[in-house]
Design a protein around this motif. Structure first.
Motif, PDB file in Angstrom:
ATOM      1  N   ALA A 195       0.830  -1.204   0.000  1.00  0.00           N
ATOM      2  CA  ALA A 195       0.000   0.000   0.000  1.00  0.00           C
ATOM      3  C   ALA A 195       0.865   1.256   0.000  1.00  0.00           C
ATOM      4  O   ALA A 195       0.571   2.230  -0.702  1.00  0.00           O
ATOM      5  N   GLU A 196       1.946   1.245   0.754  1.00  0.00           N
ATOM      6  CA  GLU A 196       2.846   2.400   0.810  1.00  0.00           C
ATOM      7  C   GLU A 196       3.545   2.623  -0.529  1.00  0.00           C
ATOM      8  O   GLU A 196       3.801   3.760  -0.918  1.00  0.00           O
ATOM      9  N   ASP A 232       2.244   1.997  -3.341  1.00  0.00           N
ATOM     10  CA  ASP A 232       1.193   2.228  -4.332  1.00  0.00           C
ATOM     11  C   ASP A 232       1.175   1.120  -5.382  1.00  0.00           C
ATOM     12  O   ASP A 232       1.064   1.380  -6.578  1.00  0.00           O
TER      13      ASP A 232
END
Length: 76
Positions: free
Chosen positions: A42-43, A45
């Motif tokens: 998630a970090e 992307d």
């Protein structure tokens, strides 16, 4: 299973309990690792493979549509 020796019975119980704890610890470690990997993804992307494949198919369909429209425009 019980034996004639209470000492061996206790060793068997402790071994069984230790194996259960080890299995639980392994499952918790797997869960923690997966959560950390999801957080990193998630970090960064990142997207999942399913999302990528869906977008790839959509782009291919749009390219085909654009090519078809270009072909129609050239013939007119």
């Amino acid at each position: 299973m019980q034996t004639q020796n209470p000492f061996l019975d206790e060793i068997a119980k402790l071994t069984t309990a230790a194996m259960g704890m080890a299995q639980t610890a392994g499952e918790e470690a797997r869960t923690a690792f997966r959560a950390q990997a999801d957080r990193v993804a998630a970090e960064l992307d990142l997207i999942r493979r399913e999302e990528f494949e869906a977008l790839k198919a959509e782009v291919a369909a749009l390219r085909a549509e654009v090519d078809a429209l270009r072909g129609k425009g050239e013939g007119a």
